[in-house]
Design a protein around this motif. Structure first.
Motif, PDB file in Angstrom:
ATOM      1  N   UNK A 226     -11.160 -12.152  -4.632  1.00 54.58           N
ATOM      2  CA  UNK A 226     -12.151 -11.230  -4.070  1.00 54.58           C
ATOM      3  C   UNK A 226     -11.406  -9.988  -3.559  1.00 54.58           C
ATOM      4  N   UNK A 227     -12.074  -9.100  -2.865  1.00 50.47           N
ATOM      5  CA  UNK A 227     -11.451  -7.850  -2.422  1.00 50.47           C
ATOM      6  C   UNK A 227     -10.856  -7.927  -1.023  1.00 50.47           C
ATOM      7  N   UNK A 228     -10.767  -9.116  -0.470  1.00 53.75           N
ATOM      8  CA  UNK A 228     -10.248  -9.245   0.893  1.00 53.75           C
ATOM      9  C   UNK A 228      -8.758  -8.936   0.932  1.00 53.75           C
ATOM     10  N   UNK A 229      -8.348  -8.180   1.958  1.00 50.68           N
ATOM     11  CA  UNK A 229      -6.929  -7.920   2.209  1.00 50.68           C
ATOM     12  C   UNK A 229      -6.724  -7.715   3.690  1.00 50.68           C
ATOM     13  N   UNK A 230      -5.510  -8.032   4.146  1.00 45.29           N
ATOM     14  CA  UNK A 230      -5.193  -7.854   5.558  1.00 45.29           C
ATOM     15  C   UNK A 230      -3.767  -7.344   5.693  1.00 45.29           C
ATOM     16  N   UNK A 231      -3.522  -6.630   6.787  1.00 43.95           N
ATOM     17  CA  UNK A 231      -2.202  -6.062   7.050  1.00 43.95           C
ATOM     18  C   UNK A 231      -1.255  -7.189   7.461  1.00 43.95           C
TER      19      UNK A 231
ATOM     20  N   UNK B 268       0.880  -1.169   0.000  1.00 47.57           N
ATOM     21  CA  UNK B 268       0.000   0.000   0.000  1.00 47.57           C
ATOM     22  C   UNK B 268       0.913   1.212   0.000  1.00 47.57           C
ATOM     23  N   UNK B 269       1.092   1.826  -1.163  1.00 44.75           N
ATOM     24  CA  UNK B 269       2.063   2.908  -1.313  1.00 44.75           C
ATOM     25  C   UNK B 269       1.655   4.174  -0.575  1.00 44.75           C
ATOM     26  N   UNK B 270       0.365   4.389  -0.402  1.00 42.07           N
ATOM     27  CA  UNK B 270      -0.087   5.585   0.321  1.00 42.07           C
ATOM     28  C   UNK B 270       0.232   5.493   1.803  1.00 42.07           C
ATOM     29  N   UNK B 271      -0.102   4.363   2.411  1.00 39.73           N
ATOM     30  CA  UNK B 271       0.137   4.192   3.848  1.00 39.73           C
ATOM     31  C   UNK B 271       1.509   3.590   4.148  1.00 39.73           C
ATOM     32  N   UNK B 272       2.201   3.166   3.095  1.00 39.29           N
ATOM     33  CA  UNK B 272       3.532   2.554   3.212  1.00 39.29           C
ATOM     34  C   UNK B 272       3.538   1.354   4.160  1.00 39.29           C
TER      35      UNK B 272
END
Length: 114
Positions: free
Chosen positions: A32-37, A19-23
């Motif tokens: 699907x659209x699932x994502x996790x940190x 995630x380039x915005x939040x780095x």
């Protein structure tokens, strides 16, 4: 060490994505659209473990190397062969260079230092 992660929604593999915005590093599903940190920034780790046989093979190959100098001024303490190749290298835990000898007898391959 990182392990393979799976999507909670559809059970497909989660792939690392930045995630380039939040780095931050995310794991995202391509189905699907699932994502996790990511809880760890290690995506892949390659550990190479050598067996004793692999290390020994390298030393035996040294004896057949035509570019290394040879001497007949030494005798192998193990088999009594009168020819050895020699080279300089740093020994583990020591400073400076050390002279290494490897017996040219193909059945021996004994190594020693001067």
């Amino acid at each position: 060490m990182s392990t393979m992660k799976f999507c909670r929604e559809c059970n497909n593999i989660l792939y690392p994505r930045e995630d380039k915005d939040q780095k931050i590093l995310l794991y995202a599903c391509r189905n699907c659209d699932h994502q996790e940190v990511a809880d760890n920034n290690c995506v892949y780790r390659n550990e190479v473990h050598h067996t004793v046989g692999e290390r020994t093979q390298v030393l035996q190959d040294v004896a057949a190397d035509p570019t290394l100098p040879r001497t007949k001024a030494v005798r192998c303490a193990q088999c009594g062969h009168g020819e050895a190749v020699f080279f300089q290298a740093t020994a583990r835990g020591e400073e400076g260079m050390t002279l290494f000898f490897v017996c040219c007898n193909p059945n021996c391959g004994h190594r020693w230092r001067d």
